[in-house]
Design an enzyme around this catalytic site. Structure first.
Site, PDB file in Angstrom:
ATOM      1  CE  LYS A  64       2.128   9.046  -5.812  1.00 35.47           C
ATOM      2  NZ  LYS A  64       3.607   8.939  -5.617  1.00 35.47           N
ATOM      3  CB  THR A  65      -0.139   3.421  -9.543  1.00 37.91           C
ATOM      4  OG1 THR A  65       0.368   4.873  -9.820  1.00 37.91           O
ATOM      5  CG2 THR A  65      -0.939   2.883 -10.579  1.00 37.91           C
ATOM      6  CG  ASP A 109      -0.755   8.891 -11.739  1.00 33.25           C
ATOM      7  OD1 ASP A 109      -0.296   9.307 -10.287  1.00 33.25           O
ATOM      8  OD2 ASP A 109       0.286   8.197 -12.029  1.00 33.25           O
ATOM      9  CB  THR A 158       4.880  13.946  -6.856  1.00 35.04           C
ATOM     10  OG1 THR A 158       4.326  14.611  -7.901  1.00 35.04           O
ATOM     11  CG2 THR A 158       4.965  12.496  -7.498  1.00 35.04           C
ATOM     12  NE  ARG A 217       7.699   3.332 -10.575  1.00 36.77           N
ATOM     13  CZ  ARG A 217       6.928   4.256 -10.807  1.00 36.77           C
ATOM     14  NH1 ARG A 217       7.756   5.481 -10.646  1.00 36.77           N
ATOM     15  NH2 ARG A 217       5.656   4.382 -10.621  1.00 36.77           N
TER      16      ARG A 217
HETATM   17  P1  ATP Z   1       3.667   6.807  -9.414  1.00 30.59           P
HETATM   18  O1  ATP Z   1       3.230   8.242  -8.546  1.00 30.59           O
HETATM   19  O2  ATP Z   1       4.866   7.012 -10.402  1.00 30.59           O
HETATM   20  O3  ATP Z   1       2.667   6.458 -10.016  1.00 30.59           O
HETATM   21  P2  ATP Z   1       3.628   5.029  -7.248  1.00 30.59           P
HETATM   22  O4  ATP Z   1       4.024   5.545  -6.025  1.00 30.59           O
HETATM   23  O5  ATP Z   1       2.250   5.048  -7.921  1.00 30.59           O
HETATM   24  O6  ATP Z   1       4.433   5.925  -8.450  1.00 30.59           O
HETATM   25  P3  ATP Z   1       3.590   2.210  -7.888  1.00 30.59           P
HETATM   26  O7  ATP Z   1       3.561   2.339  -9.530  1.00 30.59           O
HETATM   27  O8  ATP Z   1       2.429   1.996  -6.981  1.00 30.59           O
HETATM   28  O9  ATP Z   1       4.227   3.586  -7.494  1.00 30.59           O
HETATM   29  O10 ATP Z   1       4.721   1.224  -7.361  1.00 30.59           O
HETATM   30  C1  ATP Z   1       5.951   0.862  -8.357  1.00 30.59           C
HETATM   31  C2  ATP Z   1       6.088  -0.755  -8.243  1.00 30.59           C
HETATM   32  O11 ATP Z   1       6.576  -0.857  -6.838  1.00 30.59           O
HETATM   33  C3  ATP Z   1       4.768  -1.562  -8.124  1.00 30.59           C
HETATM   34  O12 ATP Z   1       4.647  -1.715  -9.509  1.00 30.59           O
HETATM   35  C4  ATP Z   1       5.253  -2.625  -7.156  1.00 30.59           C
HETATM   36  O13 ATP Z   1       5.801  -3.803  -7.968  1.00 30.59           O
HETATM   37  C5  ATP Z   1       6.078  -2.161  -6.289  1.00 30.59           C
HETATM   38  N1  ATP Z   1       5.454  -1.641  -5.003  1.00 30.59           N
HETATM   39  C6  ATP Z   1       5.056  -0.424  -4.420  1.00 30.59           C
HETATM   40  N2  ATP Z   1       4.533  -0.519  -3.210  1.00 30.59           N
HETATM   41  C7  ATP Z   1       4.648  -1.783  -2.804  1.00 30.59           C
HETATM   42  C8  ATP Z   1       4.334  -2.444  -1.612  1.00 30.59           C
HETATM   43  N3  ATP Z   1       3.697  -1.661  -0.570  1.00 30.59           N
HETATM   44  N4  ATP Z   1       4.782  -3.766  -1.751  1.00 30.59           N
HETATM   45  C9  ATP Z   1       4.940  -4.468  -2.668  1.00 30.59           C
HETATM   46  N5  ATP Z   1       5.403  -4.044  -3.911  1.00 30.59           N
HETATM   47  C10 ATP Z   1       5.355  -2.641  -4.107  1.00 30.59           C
END
Ligand code: ATP
Length: 329
Positions: A64-65, A109, A158, A217
């Site tokens: 998401k981030t 977020d 989430t 992650r």
């Molecule tokens: P949160 O809700 O805790 O922020 P999130 O869903 O936003 O979690 P991210 O922080 O965006 O998760 O993703 C975690 C890590 O996973 C990123 O830093 C990246 O390295 C990797 N990642 C996530 N999605 C992808 C993707 N589609 N392709 C490549 N790497 C990814």
């Protein structure tokens, strides 16, 4: 070099940043989501208009981030980041809204954790790009209505179920992120191994992907640990055997479950006779936060049919019983 500096900072966000894709085109998987985003981004650029507000929901660590940071980079616009719990009152939100450049992105977020007053304050900002601000104090206080620049709000949660309908309805585009396939995770692992300056065999990346709970992650965390392991114990090249040994040392099992996941399942089995058990009761017995269990532990267990949710509580499946017992043996 730079890597050492990033690794020296123990905040996971700092570490994540070094592996985070910089453009939506660099992201792996989530094809449908990426294609729909491309449509709205292209249309906004062609019409010379701000992008409509976007809401992402799904379990933690699925990107998401990453999406929220790639979109402004692709658009070449500014980006501001905050979170629901950081915005306690409307006045906390005002600087973000007044600082927002035209077409810039404001990312919130954990948007389900916005207090009601802040949420309502967002409505007119999102819809009409107008906000009320109070000038002065006491009897001299007066409210002025201020026009702000047309911006794009990206919200992440989430728990989309915890969002109120009026807030949810103000996002023209709502995207749900789901778990990744093993092949997609293996691709992320291969790319990130290169970024982390380590070499890896293909069967090793596939094996790590199978034990990463469908979550980029988690895959990154596994990869970092295995990199340390092979640097310490071997020549820094990741083979299948070394990946196995490293994950064994961290007690990550065949299904990718770690100690906390197994403890969750075994608590239901041991203390609650396999269920049904309420989340609060399980959390209390495990001495863990219910939100952590609901956000970080349960989604993957539900998805892999180790756990089911019934109106009377959580119940483990036969598959979970066999898995946990097999592990205890
Ligand atoms: P949160 O809700 O805790 O922020 P999130 O869903 O936003 O979690 P991210 O922080 O965006 O998760 O993703 C975690 C890590 O996973 C990123 O830093 C990246 O390295 C990797 N990642 C996530 N999605 C992808 C993707 N589609 N392709 C490549 N790497 C990814």
């Amino acid at each position: 070099g730079r890597e050492t500096v990033l690794r020296g900072d123990d905040s996971p966000n700092e570490e994540d940043r070094s592996l985070r894709p910089q453009s939506i085109s660099e992201m792996v998987g989530q094809l449908e989501v990426r294609e729909r985003l491309k449509v709205v981004v292209d249309a906004a650029v062609k019409r010379d208009e701000p992008l409509g507000h976007i809401l992402f929901d799904g379990p933690p660590g699925l990107g998401k981030t990453t999406f929220a940071t790639c979109i402004p980079k692709d658009l070449g616009v500014n980006f501001q980041l905050t979170s629901g719990p950081a915005l306690q009152a409307p006045k906390d939100l005002v600087p973000y809204l007044t600082n927002a450049d035209e077409r810039s992105i404001l990312f919130i977020d954990e948007i389900h954790r916005l207090p009601k007053a802040v949420e309502e304050y967002l409505y007119t900002a999102m819809e009409d790009f107008r906000i009320d601000i109070v000038l002065g104090e006491g009897t001299n206080a007066r409210t002025i209505n201020l026009q702000i620049k047309p911006f794009t709000l990206i919200g992440a949660t989430t728990r989309s179920g915890m969002l109120t309908a009026p807030l949810r309805d103000r996002f023209p585009l709502r995207e749900h992120l789901d778990f990744y396939t093993n092949e997609e995770l293996a691709e992320i692992i291969r790319r990130n191994a290169a970024k982390l300056d380590v070499t890896i065999e293909d069967d090793a990346s596939l094996e790590i992907s199978q034990r990463s709970r469908g979550t980029p992650r988690v895959a990154n965390n596994r990869l970092r640990w295995i990199r340390d392991y092979v640097t310490s114990k071997a020549d820094g090249h990741i083979t299948l055997d070394l990946a196995h040994d490293a994950m064994k040392m961290q007690e990550i099992d065949k299904l990718g479950l770690d100690n906390q996941d197994r403890k969750y399942l075994s608590t239901i089995i041991r203390v609650f006779g396999g269920g049904p058990a309420g989340l609060e009761a399980i959390a209390h017995t495990m001495n863990a936060a219910p939100e952590t269990l609901a956000d970080e532990v349960e989604p993957f267990l539900l998805r892999t049919e180790l756990l089911v949710r019934t109106p009377r509580g959580r119940v483990v499946t036969t598959k979970a019983l066999e898995h946990v017992q097999g592990f205890a043996r």
